[in-house]
Scaffold this motif. Structure first.
Motif, PDB file in Angstrom:
ATOM      1  N   UNK A  71      -4.775 -75.427  51.441  1.00  0.00           N
ATOM      2  CA  UNK A  71      -5.701 -74.348  50.988  1.00  0.00           C
ATOM      3  C   UNK A  71      -6.457 -73.782  52.376  1.00  0.00           C
ATOM      4  N   UNK A  72      -6.772 -74.599  53.132  1.00  0.00           N
ATOM      5  CA  UNK A  72      -7.581 -74.298  54.602  1.00  0.00           C
ATOM      6  C   UNK A  72      -6.619 -73.356  55.363  1.00  0.00           C
ATOM      7  N   UNK A  73      -5.294 -73.602  55.234  1.00  0.00           N
ATOM      8  CA  UNK A  73      -4.222 -72.981  56.004  1.00  0.00           C
ATOM      9  C   UNK A  73      -3.915 -71.579  55.298  1.00  0.00           C
ATOM     10  N   UNK A  74      -3.624 -71.664  53.995  1.00  0.00           N
ATOM     11  CA  UNK A  74      -3.745 -70.284  53.162  1.00  0.00           C
ATOM     12  C   UNK A  74      -5.005 -69.374  53.399  1.00  0.00           C
ATOM     13  N   UNK A  75      -6.202 -69.963  53.457  1.00  0.00           N
ATOM     14  CA  UNK A  75      -7.262 -69.319  53.649  1.00  0.00           C
ATOM     15  C   UNK A  75      -7.445 -68.582  55.091  1.00  0.00           C
ATOM     16  N   UNK A  76      -7.269 -69.252  55.994  1.00  0.00           N
ATOM     17  CA  UNK A  76      -7.182 -68.951  57.379  1.00  0.00           C
ATOM     18  C   UNK A  76      -6.139 -67.881  57.590  1.00  0.00           C
ATOM     19  N   UNK A  77      -4.976 -67.994  56.975  1.00  0.00           N
ATOM     20  CA  UNK A  77      -3.755 -66.805  57.272  1.00  0.00           C
ATOM     21  C   UNK A  77      -4.329 -65.878  56.510  1.00  0.00           C
ATOM     22  N   UNK A  78      -4.941 -65.758  55.715  1.00  0.00           N
ATOM     23  CA  UNK A  78      -5.412 -64.341  54.972  1.00  0.00           C
ATOM     24  C   UNK A  78      -6.634 -63.813  55.803  1.00  0.00           C
ATOM     25  N   UNK A  79      -7.475 -64.800  56.271  1.00  0.00           N
ATOM     26  CA  UNK A  79      -8.484 -64.254  57.403  1.00  0.00           C
ATOM     27  C   UNK A  79      -7.754 -63.594  58.524  1.00  0.00           C
ATOM     28  N   UNK A  80      -6.779 -64.159  58.976  1.00  0.00           N
ATOM     29  CA  UNK A  80      -6.235 -63.633  60.009  1.00  0.00           C
ATOM     30  C   UNK A  80      -5.270 -62.184  59.705  1.00  0.00           C
ATOM     31  N   UNK A  81      -4.982 -61.959  58.657  1.00  0.00           N
ATOM     32  CA  UNK A  81      -4.475 -60.588  58.328  1.00  0.00           C
ATOM     33  C   UNK A  81      -5.558 -59.613  58.212  1.00  0.00           C
ATOM     34  N   UNK A  82      -6.825 -60.155  58.124  1.00  0.00           N
ATOM     35  CA  UNK A  82      -7.884 -59.265  57.955  1.00  0.00           C
ATOM     36  C   UNK A  82      -8.806 -59.040  56.713  1.00  0.00           C
ATOM     37  N   UNK A  83      -8.750 -60.293  56.190  1.00  0.00           N
ATOM     38  CA  UNK A  83      -9.590 -60.206  54.968  1.00  0.00           C
ATOM     39  C   UNK A  83     -11.124 -60.395  55.300  1.00  0.00           C
ATOM     40  N   UNK A  84     -11.764 -59.610  54.544  1.00  0.00           N
ATOM     41  CA  UNK A  84     -13.299 -59.481  55.215  1.00  0.00           C
ATOM     42  C   UNK A  84     -14.224 -59.437  53.934  1.00  0.00           C
ATOM     43  N   UNK A  85     -15.543 -59.321  54.058  1.00  0.00           N
ATOM     44  CA  UNK A  85     -16.392 -58.819  52.967  1.00  0.00           C
ATOM     45  C   UNK A  85     -16.314 -59.814  51.586  1.00  0.00           C
ATOM     46  N   UNK A  86     -16.547 -59.052  50.621  1.00  0.00           N
ATOM     47  CA  UNK A  86     -16.441 -59.293  49.078  1.00  0.00           C
ATOM     48  C   UNK A  86     -14.966 -60.358  48.888  1.00  0.00           C
ATOM     49  N   UNK A  87     -14.001 -59.679  49.422  1.00  0.00           N
ATOM     50  CA  UNK A  87     -12.635 -60.214  48.927  1.00  0.00           C
ATOM     51  C   UNK A  87     -12.509 -61.558  49.548  1.00  0.00           C
ATOM     52  N   UNK A  88     -12.944 -61.590  50.689  1.00  0.00           N
ATOM     53  CA  UNK A  88     -12.936 -62.970  51.610  1.00  0.00           C
ATOM     54  C   UNK A  88     -13.752 -64.063  50.647  1.00  0.00           C
TER      55      UNK A  88
END
Length: 123
Positions: free
Chosen positions: A75-92
């Protein structure tokens, strides 16, 4: 110079836990493959044999720790991969809470399954 970029927060321990869990998972997976693929071949692995193994406190504890560690690492890996792709704000924030909820559900169900195999009461 190249800009430093990481989805892990500076000064945080997330990156360290990702590496520690990876090392632990490599060791436990090696144990799993050795035990269930070399000591016992696939046709010899039965529900009853798994139940006997889960009845051993050391094996049961290792499998619960494996469950929690693998869940965190994935889960930590998936979350950080999404953050690396630009996930920010409310969606994050929403993704973070959905992943935490999914992790809790996975761990609870995994413990219930382990308890059933070990002959312990399920909750």
């Amino acid at each position: 110079m190249a800009e430093h970029y990481s989805s892990f927060e500076r000064g945080g321990r997330g990156w360290l836990w990702q590496r520690i869990t990876a090392a632990f998972l490599v060791v436990v997976l090696a144990f799993h493959f050795f035990l269930l693929h070399f000591v016992n071949h696939a046709d010899e692995v039965t529900f009853m044999a798994s139940s006997v193994r889960m009845g051993d406190l050391a094996y049961y504890s290792l499998m619960i720790l494996f469950l929690v560690t693998a869940t965190f690492h994935g889960v930590n890996g998936v979350y950080n991969a999404l953050v690396n792709q630009g996930l920010t704000g409310t969606r994050k924030r929403v993704v973070k809470y959905v992943l935490v909820l999914a992790s809790l559900v996975l761990i609870v169900q995994g413990v219930r399954t382990a308890n059933a195999w070990a002959g312990l009461p399920t909750f």
